[in-house]
Enzyme design. Sequence first.
Site, mmCIF file in Angstrom:
data_model
loop_
_atom_site.group_PDB
_atom_site.id
_atom_site.type_symbol
_atom_site.label_atom_id
_atom_site.label_comp_id
_atom_site.label_asym_id
_atom_site.label_seq_id
_atom_site.Cartn_x
_atom_site.Cartn_y
_atom_site.Cartn_z
ATOM 1 N N TYR A 1 -3.219 3.814 2.970
ATOM 2 C CA TYR A 1 -3.234 4.447 4.211
ATOM 3 C C TYR A 1 -4.127 5.270 4.519
ATOM 4 O O TYR A 1 -4.613 5.841 5.670
ATOM 5 C CB TYR A 1 -1.943 5.076 4.289
ATOM 6 C CG TYR A 1 -1.702 5.372 5.926
ATOM 7 C CD1 TYR A 1 -1.473 4.492 6.986
ATOM 8 C CD2 TYR A 1 -1.524 6.708 6.095
ATOM 9 C CE1 TYR A 1 -1.317 4.989 8.317
ATOM 10 C CE2 TYR A 1 -1.201 6.977 7.678
ATOM 11 C CZ TYR A 1 -1.191 6.072 8.552
ATOM 12 O OH TYR A 1 -1.110 6.556 9.939
ATOM 13 N N TYR B 1 0.739 -1.323 0.109
ATOM 14 C CA TYR B 1 0.070 0.032 0.076
ATOM 15 C C TYR B 1 0.766 1.187 0.071
ATOM 16 O O TYR B 1 1.978 1.304 0.286
ATOM 17 C CB TYR B 1 -0.902 0.020 1.333
ATOM 18 C CG TYR B 1 -0.118 0.385 2.601
ATOM 19 C CD1 TYR B 1 0.065 1.824 2.969
ATOM 20 C CD2 TYR B 1 0.310 -0.672 3.272
ATOM 21 C CE1 TYR B 1 0.492 2.168 4.028
ATOM 22 C CE2 TYR B 1 1.023 -0.407 4.496
ATOM 23 C CZ TYR B 1 1.108 1.237 4.852
ATOM 24 O OH TYR B 1 1.862 1.692 6.100
ATOM 25 N N CYS B 2 0.263 2.297 -0.228
ATOM 26 C CA CYS B 2 1.089 3.802 -0.134
ATOM 27 C C CYS B 2 -0.232 4.626 0.460
ATOM 28 O O CYS B 2 -0.976 4.023 1.332
ATOM 29 C CB CYS B 2 1.727 4.104 -1.105
ATOM 30 S SG CYS B 2 0.573 4.460 -2.738
ATOM 31 N N GLU B 3 -0.083 5.704 0.157
ATOM 32 C CA GLU B 3 -1.188 6.822 0.785
ATOM 33 C C GLU B 3 -2.632 6.428 -0.303
ATOM 34 O O GLU B 3 -3.565 6.378 0.406
ATOM 35 C CB GLU B 3 -1.062 8.246 0.597
ATOM 36 C CG GLU B 3 -2.007 9.095 1.047
ATOM 37 C CD GLU B 3 -1.401 10.627 1.215
ATOM 38 O OE1 GLU B 3 -2.458 11.466 0.838
ATOM 39 O OE2 GLU B 3 -0.621 10.983 1.602
#
Length: 280
Positions: free
Chosen positions: A268, A239-241
């Site tokens: 996130y 995942y990232c933002e």
Amino acid sequence: MKINRLFLLGLVLLLASAVSAQDLISANELKTNLKNPDYIIVNAAANQKVFIRGAIDLPHSTLCTDEPVRNMIKSPEAMAAEFGNYGVSSDKTIIVYDEGSTKYAGRMYWMLKYLGVPNVKMLDGNINGWKAIRGPIGGATKGKKTTFTANVDANQLATMDEVKKAVDNSAYVIVDARTPEEYAGTAETELTRPGHVPSAVNVNYETLADGKGLLKSNDTLSAMFESKGITKDKTVIVYCETSVRAGVIYLALKGLGYPNVKVYDGAYLEWQSVESNKVG
């Protein structure tokens, strides 16, 4: 001598196999096959003025919605309709590229694999790699409307419930694709609760490419991931933002033969929005 020749041939084939394990296509190979009727080239970055000749302009954001949080993918049916309207057929080999960051191409690569497209490749080096070999450029092409058939592979997508299950679960490893500062919660941000998903390890997606924007060798990537405890015996959730940057790591891991790799699409942004979710 005959044995030595056979050994060398085997070594060459082994090395070629290692290189081709990634779903990448070089700029030179694409240039050679630019008129291949089985290839569809898609630009995944927004606001571009220069395109690979014959490319379809379909920014990844066209396939996203801001509900329940920003930049989540639309339903499979809606994405299939968008691809079809732009002239992208799931029966073709789809070559994705972006403006050079790799993150938008990686995002679309994952989208297409989630939709069950068997033949998807990312242009190694993206548009910068194309310019470096003086590949033909021009305006975007509008493909003829076609039917895109989605055969959803749900194993490529992680939900928030699965991420909750994965926290501190030795059968999983969660990978945060953001910068070290974002991961640590020290970067400037509009997020209410900066930080990371508990137990996640940090692999900045930018470290996967070299100075020319080309994906690093399989050996280098393998060493990078394994040093973080990202091993093939675990289910990997990236995942990232907003999980745009997660796609590059997903592509690299799949290319290295990791059997269970997923992208947490809510990312996130979704995780930190739920007060009951702890943050690291």
